[in-house]
Motif scaffolding. Structure first.
Motif, mmCIF file in Angstrom:
data_model
loop_
_atom_site.group_PDB
_atom_site.id
_atom_site.type_symbol
_atom_site.label_atom_id
_atom_site.label_comp_id
_atom_site.label_asym_id
_atom_site.label_seq_id
_atom_site.Cartn_x
_atom_site.Cartn_y
_atom_site.Cartn_z
ATOM 1 N N ALA A 62 0.865 -1.186 0.000
ATOM 2 C CA ALA A 62 0.000 0.000 0.000
ATOM 3 C C ALA A 62 0.894 1.226 0.000
ATOM 4 O O ALA A 62 1.919 1.253 0.684
ATOM 5 C CB ALA A 62 -0.926 0.003 1.210
ATOM 6 N N ALA A 63 0.523 2.214 -0.788
ATOM 7 C CA ALA A 63 1.307 3.447 -0.864
ATOM 8 C C ALA A 63 0.388 4.572 -1.301
ATOM 9 O O ALA A 63 -0.757 4.344 -1.715
ATOM 10 C CB ALA A 63 2.479 3.293 -1.837
ATOM 11 N N ALA A 64 0.895 5.804 -1.211
ATOM 12 C CA ALA A 64 0.092 6.968 -1.566
ATOM 13 C C ALA A 64 0.687 7.780 -2.708
ATOM 14 O O ALA A 64 0.033 8.667 -3.234
ATOM 15 C CB ALA A 64 -0.092 7.875 -0.347
ATOM 16 N N GLN A 65 1.926 7.468 -3.110
ATOM 17 C CA GLN A 65 2.564 8.210 -4.194
ATOM 18 C C GLN A 65 3.202 7.242 -5.177
ATOM 19 O O GLN A 65 3.845 6.265 -4.757
ATOM 20 C CB GLN A 65 3.623 9.168 -3.641
ATOM 21 N N PHE A 66 3.025 7.540 -6.469
ATOM 22 C CA PHE A 66 3.441 6.591 -7.496
ATOM 23 C C PHE A 66 4.050 7.307 -8.696
ATOM 24 O O PHE A 66 3.763 8.480 -8.951
ATOM 25 C CB PHE A 66 2.237 5.780 -8.005
ATOM 26 N N GLU A 67 4.860 6.569 -9.443
ATOM 27 C CA GLU A 67 5.202 6.973 -10.802
ATOM 28 C C GLU A 67 4.281 6.198 -11.739
ATOM 29 O O GLU A 67 4.123 4.988 -11.588
ATOM 30 C CB GLU A 67 6.654 6.667 -11.143
ATOM 31 N N ALA A 68 3.668 6.914 -12.681
ATOM 32 C CA ALA A 68 2.678 6.291 -13.550
ATOM 33 C C ALA A 68 2.738 6.914 -14.933
ATOM 34 O O ALA A 68 3.173 8.057 -15.106
ATOM 35 C CB ALA A 68 1.269 6.454 -12.961
ATOM 36 N N ASP A 69 2.307 6.150 -15.926
ATOM 37 C CA ASP A 69 2.078 6.683 -17.264
ATOM 38 C C ASP A 69 0.596 7.005 -17.395
ATOM 39 O O ASP A 69 -0.260 6.184 -17.032
ATOM 40 C CB ASP A 69 2.480 5.665 -18.338
ATOM 41 N N ILE A 70 0.292 8.190 -17.921
ATOM 42 C CA ILE A 70 -1.091 8.657 -18.023
ATOM 43 C C ILE A 70 -1.396 9.026 -19.461
ATOM 44 O O ILE A 70 -0.607 9.709 -20.124
ATOM 45 C CB ILE A 70 -1.330 9.874 -17.102
ATOM 46 N N VAL A 71 -2.542 8.559 -19.947
ATOM 47 C CA VAL A 71 -3.081 8.967 -21.240
ATOM 48 C C VAL A 71 -4.191 9.970 -20.955
ATOM 49 O O VAL A 71 -5.168 9.648 -20.267
ATOM 50 C CB VAL A 71 -3.665 7.765 -22.013
ATOM 51 N N ILE A 76 0.453 11.503 -23.946
ATOM 52 C CA ILE A 76 0.843 10.471 -22.988
ATOM 53 C C ILE A 76 2.031 10.999 -22.208
ATOM 54 O O ILE A 76 3.007 11.496 -22.795
ATOM 55 C CB ILE A 76 1.225 9.164 -23.707
ATOM 56 N N GLY A 77 1.962 10.934 -20.903
ATOM 57 C CA GLY A 77 3.039 11.470 -20.090
ATOM 58 C C GLY A 77 3.399 10.568 -18.924
ATOM 59 O O GLY A 77 2.564 9.799 -18.435
ATOM 60 N N ARG A 78 4.645 10.665 -18.507
ATOM 61 C CA ARG A 78 5.076 9.979 -17.279
ATOM 62 C C ARG A 78 4.997 10.990 -16.140
ATOM 63 O O ARG A 78 5.572 12.082 -16.224
ATOM 64 C CB ARG A 78 6.492 9.446 -17.428
ATOM 65 N N CYS A 79 4.278 10.622 -15.093
ATOM 66 C CA CYS A 79 3.926 11.580 -14.041
ATOM 67 C C CYS A 79 4.147 10.982 -12.663
ATOM 68 O O CYS A 79 4.180 9.757 -12.488
ATOM 69 C CB CYS A 79 2.449 11.984 -14.161
ATOM 70 N N ASN A 80 4.276 11.865 -11.683
ATOM 71 C CA ASN A 80 4.179 11.486 -10.281
ATOM 72 C C ASN A 80 2.757 11.765 -9.821
ATOM 73 O O ASN A 80 2.213 12.845 -10.069
ATOM 74 C CB ASN A 80 5.164 12.260 -9.425
ATOM 75 N N LEU A 81 2.160 10.796 -9.149
ATOM 76 C CA LEU A 81 0.758 10.857 -8.752
ATOM 77 C C LEU A 81 0.665 10.683 -7.239
ATOM 78 O O LEU A 81 1.250 9.748 -6.687
ATOM 79 C CB LEU A 81 -0.015 9.739 -9.471
ATOM 80 N N ALA A 82 -0.058 11.586 -6.573
ATOM 81 C CA ALA A 82 -0.191 11.532 -5.107
ATOM 82 C C ALA A 82 -1.649 11.329 -4.729
ATOM 83 O O ALA A 82 -2.508 12.116 -5.127
ATOM 84 C CB ALA A 82 0.345 12.808 -4.475
ATOM 85 N N PHE A 83 -1.935 10.273 -3.957
ATOM 86 C CA PHE A 83 -3.269 9.995 -3.446
ATOM 87 C C PHE A 83 -3.433 10.635 -2.080
ATOM 88 O O PHE A 83 -2.451 10.910 -1.384
ATOM 89 C CB PHE A 83 -3.493 8.486 -3.333
ATOM 90 N N SER A 84 -4.678 10.840 -1.675
ATOM 91 C CA SER A 84 -4.934 11.445 -0.367
ATOM 92 C C SER A 84 -4.710 10.462 0.778
ATOM 93 O O SER A 84 -4.611 10.867 1.932
ATOM 94 C CB SER A 84 -6.375 11.970 -0.307
ATOM 95 N N ILE A 123 0.353 2.136 -13.197
ATOM 96 C CA ILE A 123 1.373 2.390 -12.185
ATOM 97 C C ILE A 123 2.622 1.567 -12.489
ATOM 98 O O ILE A 123 2.543 0.374 -12.787
ATOM 99 C CB ILE A 123 0.831 2.045 -10.792
ATOM 100 N N HIS A 124 3.788 2.230 -12.377
ATOM 101 C CA HIS A 124 5.063 1.523 -12.511
ATOM 102 C C HIS A 124 5.586 1.079 -11.149
ATOM 103 O O HIS A 124 5.963 -0.071 -10.968
ATOM 104 C CB HIS A 124 6.091 2.411 -13.208
#
Length: 633
Positions: free
Chosen positions: A328-337, A388-396, A429-430
Motif C-alpha cells: 500500500a502506498a500513496a505516491q506513485f510513478e505512472a504513465d497517463i493517457v 501520454i506522459g510519465r507523471c508522479n501521482l499523489a493519493f490522499s 502504475i510503474h
C-alpha cells in the motif's frame, strides 16, 4: 438400442462440454482511420459462417445494385451506431463474440480517429492480443504508432501486423516487406517482441480464413489460423492471492461475506489471508457462489469469501495471501493517457478510481510527455488531449496496489473530473515512490481542538473569491478587523501578498494558478490546525481548485464567500490598472478578459458587492460566523 432423442441429447451434451472447455482469446483491432478494422471483423464473422441469415439479407439490401458477394460492406456488421453508418467510421468500441471448433473469441473493434482514443484504450485494457491494421498504400502512420504504444502500455505483448488493402498496391511483396521492417523496428523499441505480419485484403477475404493465391511468396498462417493457435498464458493464476473487495455482502445478520473478482492467485477454505491496507488477518471459511460453495477458486472467478473473524473490511480493500500481501502506498510513478479537451494540470485535484477504490488524488509532477512518433521524452508542464506522459501521482491516502506489469487489476486506474464526473484520463502504475514509504504522520500531544480551545473559538477558513477589483481584499480586511476587535485569533492570506514570498516563483498560466491555490490551501489548513480563523482572499477562478481547498477542512469549517461584482463594475474601478493592461494585450491570462472565471454554484455566502457596502458585507459575514458557532459574539 438408444433412441434418436437420446443420441441427440448426448451429442448436445458433448458439444456443450467441448465448447465449455475451449480457451478464450480476447483481442482488439486498432490502427488509423479507414484502415479496414470493422471490415476485417465483419469478414472474420462472415467467412466463419457466424452471421445470421437476416443479417446477410440486410447487407445485400444495403448494397448497391450489382455488388458482388465478396464486396459486401461487412463493416456494417460491427458499426452499430447510426452516426457510424452515416460517416463510415467507428466511434464506440464494438464487442463481438464468436467461436470456431478450436477456440472462443471476444473481439473489440476500436475507433481509429484520434478524438476517440479513450475508447481505444478501453478496448485494449482487457485484450490478450492486438491486431494492428495498416493501409498498404499509406504505411505506418502516427495513429498506428500511438495505438501500438497504448496497447503496449496496457500490457498487450502479442501483435498481429495486418497489412490490409494489399490488392490496391498489386500485392507488392517489396512494399509489404518495407512496411513490416519499419513497424518491427518501432515495435522493438516499445518492447513488443511477438509480431506476426500478414498481407491481406479484408474486403476480398485474402489471408483471413483462407490462404490467398495472390501471395505465393507468403508462407505464414492466415489471420484465423494464428488467432486459433497463439498461446494465451494465464499468468495471473500463478501469483499470490489478490482479490479487491467490490462489495460487503450482508443479506442478513447471520451472513457476512466479501465479494469480488479474483485478480491473481488461488484461494481455498482454510487459507490464511491478510487485508491491505489495514494489515488485519483471518482465515477463509467458505467460497460462496450462486451455484454453491467451491473447494477452490482462481484468478478470473467472481466469488464471495467468508472469514473466520469479524474484521473491518471495506470496498476498495484487497484480500491477499497472508504470507505475501500486496503493498500500500500513496505516491506513485505512472504513465497517463489524457483524454479530455481541458489539459491535465499538476496540482489540480481529481478522483482516481483504481480497482474498487475511488480516492482524491493529484498529479504532482509531469516528468515528460512521449512523442509517439519518435518515442522521445519531451518536456511538458501540462498534458493536452491524447498526449501520454510519465507523471508522479499523489493519493490522499495509501491504497493497495501492484505494478501494472505484475497485476493489471491492481495497477490500472482512471482519472475522473470532480465537477463533471467525466472520465478524463487513464493510466498504469510503474512503482511506488520511495518517499511515500518513508513519510509518516508524527503523533502530536497537542492537537487542533486543544489549540482552538485555548483561543476559545473554533477554527475555520473563509475563502473569498471573485474577479480582480471585486472588493475581496477590502471586505476580508474589514472582516478581520471586526474579528480582532472581538478578541478572535485570525490571519489573512491575500493573493498579492503571498506572491511576494511563498508563491513568488509562480506566474499566471493556468497551471501556475492551480499551484498557487494549492499551496495557499495547504497553508490555510495548517493555520486552521493551529486554531486560527483563516481568511483567504484569492481570485481562485477555477471551481476545481476551490473544491480541492474545501476537501482539506472538516464539514462546517470552510466558508466560500463569493464577492460577486459585474465585470464592467470591476473594470471601471481598475485600482491597479490591470484591466487596462489586459485590454492592451500587455497582460496575458487575465481573469475575465482572456482567462475564464468560474463562478461558485453554491457558496456559503454570496455578496453582491455592487449593491451593498463593504462595511455591511463584513458585518453580515461576522454575524454568519457567530451563528455557525465559531465563537460567541
Amino acid at each position: 438400442m438408444p433412441s434418436d432423442d437420446r443420441l441427440l441429447a448426448q451429442d448436445i451434451e458433448a458439444y456443450l462440454d467441448r465448447h465449455q472447455h475451449k480457451t478464450l482469446l480476447r483481442f482488439i483491432t486498432c490502427g488509423s482511420v479507414d484502415d479496414g478494422k470493422s471490415t476485417l471483423i465483419g469478414r472474420l464473422l462472415y467467412d466463419s459462417q457466424l452471421i445470421l441469415d437476416d443479417q446477410v439479407s440486410g447487407l445485400r439490401k444495403d448494397a448497391k445494385a450489382g455488388t458482388e458477394e465478396e464486396n459486401l460492406d461487412l463493416a456494417l456488421l460491427v458499426d452499430g451506431l447510426a452516426a457510424e453508418r452515416e460517416q463510415g467510421i467507428t466511434i464506440d468500441v464494438a464487442y463481438r463474440f464468436f467461436h470456431t471448433e478450436r477456440r472462443k473469441f471476444i473481439v473489440a473493434d476500436t475507433p481509429g480517429h484520434e478524438q476517440y482514443t479513450r475508447n481505444m484504450v478501453t478496448g485494449a485494457s482487457t485484450a490478450d492480443l492486438a491486431v494492428v491494421l495498416v493501409d498498404a498504400r499509406k504505411g505506418v502512420l502516427t495513429q498506428t504508432r500511438r495505438h501500438s504504444y497504448l496497447v503496449r502500455l496496457v500490457g498487450v505483448r502479442r501483435v498481429v501486423l495486418a497489412v490490409n488493402k494489399m490488392d490496391l498496391i498489386g500485392w507488392s511483396r517489396d512494399e509489404f516487406d518495407r512496411i513490416v521492417a519499419e513497424y518491427r523496428a518501432f515495435a522493438a523499441r516499445l518492447g513488443i517482441k511477438e509480431v506476426q505480419a500478414i498481407p491481406m485484403s479484408a474486403l476480398k477475404g485474402d489471408n483471413i480464413t483462407r490462404q490467398s493465391d495472390h501471395t505465393p511468396w507468403y508462407d505464414g498462417p492466415t489471420l484465423m489460423q494464428h488467432l486459433e493457435t497463439v498461446e494465451v498464458a494465464n499468468e495471473a493464476a500463478s501469483g499470490p492471492l489478490r482479490m479487491p473487495v467490490q462489495w460487503v455482502n450482508r443479506p442478513n445478520l447471520d451472513f457476512r461475506g466479501y465479494s469480488g473478482l479474483i485478480a491473481q492467485g488461488t484461494v481455498r477454505p482454510g487459507d490464511a489471508v491478510r487485508v491491505t491496507p489495514s494489515g488485519r488477518t483471518s482465515t477463509v471459511t467458505r467460497i460462496v457462489t450462486f451455484d454453491g460453495d467451491l473447494d477452490e477458486a482462481r484468478a478470473g472467478q467472481s466469488v464471495t469469501l467468508t472469514l473466520a473473524d469479524e474484521i473491518d473490511i471495506s470496498r476498495g480493500d484487497v484480500l491477499c495471501a497472508a504470507d505475501a500481501p500486496a503493498e500500500a502506498a500513496a505516491q506513485f510513478e505512472a504513465d497517463i493517457v489524457w483524454m479530455a479537451d481541458e489539459a491535465l494540470l499538476p496540482g489540480r485535484s481529481y478522483l482516481v478510481k483504481m480497482g474498487a477504490a475511488t480516492v482524491p488524488a493529484q498529479v504532482t509532477e509531469i516528468k515528460h510527455r512521449i512523442d509517439v512518433n519518435t518515442l522521445d521524452e519531451m518536456a511538458a508542464k501540462v498534458l493536452e488531449l491524447n498526449e501520454i506522459g510519465r507523471c508522479n501521482l499523489a493519493f490522499s491516502r495509501p491504497v493497495p496496489f501492484a505494478p501494472y506489469a505484475e497485476t493489471p487489476d491492481l495497477g490500472a486506474f482512471i482519472i475522473i473530473d470532480r465537477i463533471s464526473n467525466a472520465t478524463v484520463g487513464a493510466g498504469v502504475i510503474h512503482f511506488a515512490l520511495r518517499r511515500s514509504q518513508n513519510v509518516h504522520w508524527q503523533a502530536l500531544a497537542v492537537d487542533a481542538s486543544a489549540r482552538a480551545g485555548l483561543k476559545q473559538q473554533k477554527p475555520a477558513c473563509l475563502w473569498f473569491t471573485g474577479l480582480s477589483g471585486a472588493g475581496k481584499s477590502t471586505i476580508a480586511n474589514l472582516v478581520e478587523k471586526r474579528l480582532h476587535s472581538l478578541g478572535r485569533h485570525t490571519y489573512l492570506l491575500d493573493g498579492d501578498n503571498v506572491r511576494h514570498g511563498l508563491n513568488k516563483d509562480l506566474g499566471f498560466t493556468e497551471a501556475d494558478r492551480v499551484e498557487n491555490v494549492r499551496r495557499v490551501a495547504e497553508v490555510a489548513r495548517l493555520m486552521s490546525d493551529a486554531g486560527l480563523i483563516v481568511l483567504v482572499s484569492f481570485i481562485s477562478p477555477f471551481r476545481a481548485e476551490r473544491r480541492m481547498a474545501r476537501t482539506l477542512f472538516d464539514e462546517g469549517r470552510f466558508f466560500e464567500v463569493f464577492v460577486d461584482t459585474p465585470l464592467e463594475v470591476a473594470e471601471a474601478r481598475d485600482v491597479k490598472g490591470l484591466y487596462k493592461k489586459a485590454r492592451a494585450g500587455r497582460l496575458a491570462n487575465f481573469t475575465g478578459i482572456d482567462s475564464p472565471y468560474e463562478a461558485p454554484e453554491q457558496p456559503e455566502m454570496h455578496i453582491h458587492a455592487d449593491q451593498v457596502s463593504a462595511e455591511r458585507a463584513a458585518a453580515a459575514i461576522v454575524e454568519r460566523l457567530a451563528e455557525a458557532g465559531l465563537f460567541r459574539a
